[in-house]
Design a protein around this motif. Structure first.
Motif, short mmCIF file in Angstrom:
data_model
loop_
_atom_site.label_atom_id
_atom_site.label_comp_id
_atom_site.label_asym_id
_atom_site.label_seq_id
_atom_site.Cartn_x
_atom_site.Cartn_y
_atom_site.Cartn_z
N ASN A 45 -12.33 15.86 2.01
CA ASN A 45 -12.03 15.39 3.53
C ASN A 45 -11.11 14.43 3.37
O ASN A 45 -10.06 14.39 4.18
N GLY A 108 -17.64 16.12 11.28
CA GLY A 108 -16.89 16.27 10.16
C GLY A 108 -17.19 17.51 9.30
O GLY A 108 -16.00 18.22 9.14
N THR A 128 -9.32 13.29 13.71
CA THR A 128 -9.84 12.06 13.18
C THR A 128 -9.87 10.91 14.25
O THR A 128 -10.90 10.03 14.02
N ILE A 163 -13.89 8.49 5.79
CA ILE A 163 -13.18 9.21 6.77
C ILE A 163 -12.27 8.22 7.63
O ILE A 163 -11.05 8.35 7.82
#
Length: 305
Positions: A45, A108, A128, A163
């Protein structure tokens, strides 16, 4: 959009079924599932997010990102209100788990591969924003919901999630127009391509660990899944229809909101000694049902947005 979403979900479903079979045949075990999850979260990711920020500066993209943040925040607030009013506290020891499950999406693990496949790097760029809002709110509102109190230490943990960190790094790279050398960015793109198969295999492994027969006879699981997969995204769709958001921003927010219950719920349930078995059942059941509900939501959205 409906056709694109449907085709992608069918592909993702096949990968999930394969992973389910692999787990049941003991080709992979729980330790392997944990390792795959860490690989996706800590390596794949982040590589994907960094690569999508390797694009030319465009004021339109910046406006889209800011709009995506606003839309994501309002979408979560809508989810909170719906969960609060449709999941009663009285005579329900698991009300906190159920409200969390109804409000927070797996934006996600499920959202990234789905958005990436139908909207490409621009979609992930906009996503995002939703994931950042999700991380902040799960470690503030979500933490209070499950643990009964706020913790600055836990919030710091959420803000330092891979993330969020990679989103900040990616944004800096984007605004400063720093270019990563071609051999390195190409390697990162190869790793990023693992996102969809790896995410769906992890989902399949997780579903394989639950008692599907037990889930099918648990009425509350149906109700919470219905709220999460239909009521919440439809409410978000109504909100998006009344505001002049860019089409890609609207669809990114809607698909993220329509994703099944977040895997974060099970991890937090274990940490705060809640009913983690039940939380895992909700996650698994909503994940399976989302293969049918997400296309339904996007089908309606094609007429509304």
């Amino acid at each position: 959009m409906f056709i694109l979403i449907m085709n992608q979900l069918i592909k993702m479903l096949f990968i999930m079924i394969l992973a389910f079979i692999c787990y049941r045949l003991h080709i992979i075990n729980q330790e392997g599932n944990r390792n795959f999850s860490n690989l996706l979260l800590m390596v794949v990711n982040p590589c994907l997010i960094i690569t999508v920020f390797q694009t030319d500066y465009d004021p339109g993209l910046v406006r889209g990102l800011l709009a995506a943040f606003a839309a994501a925040l309002i979408a979560h607030v809508i989810g909170f209100f719906i969960a609060h009013f449709l999941v009663p506290e009285k005579s329900n020891p698991d009300y906190a788990l159920e409200r969390f499950a109804a409000a927070y999406s797996n934006c996600g693990f499920i959202g990234i591969p789905l958005i990436n496949s139908v909207l490409g790097s621009k979609g992930v760029f906009l996503l995002t924003a939703y994931m950042t809002v999700f991380n902040i709110l799960t470690w503030t509102h979500g933490l209070i919901l499950l643990n009964g109190k706020f913790s600055a230490k836990r919030l710091k943990e959420g803000l330092l999630a891979p993330i969020v960190v990679c989103t900040v790094i990616g944004a800096i790279i984007f605004f400063l127009q720093i270019r990563i050398p071609s051999p390195l960015i190409d390697s990162m793109e190869y790793i990023a391509d693992m996102n969809t198969p790896l995410a769906m295999m992890i989902a399949g492994f997780s579903v394989a660990q639950t008692d599907l027969k037990k889930i099918c006879f648990h009425v509350h699981t149906y109700w919470i899944s219905f709220i999460k997969l239909m009521v919440m995204p439809l409410a978000v769709l109504v909100f998006l229809a009344f505001f002049p958001f860019d089409r890609d921003v609207a669809y990114t927010t809607l698909v993220a909101a329509a994703c099944p219950t977040a895997t974060t719920l099970t991890m937090m349930a274990i940490r705060f000694e809640r009913n983690y078995t039940y939380s895992s059942e909700i996650f698994s059941f909503s994940t399976v049902l989302s293969v049918f509900t997400i296309p339904a939501i996007t089908f309606i959205a094609d007429f509304v947005l």
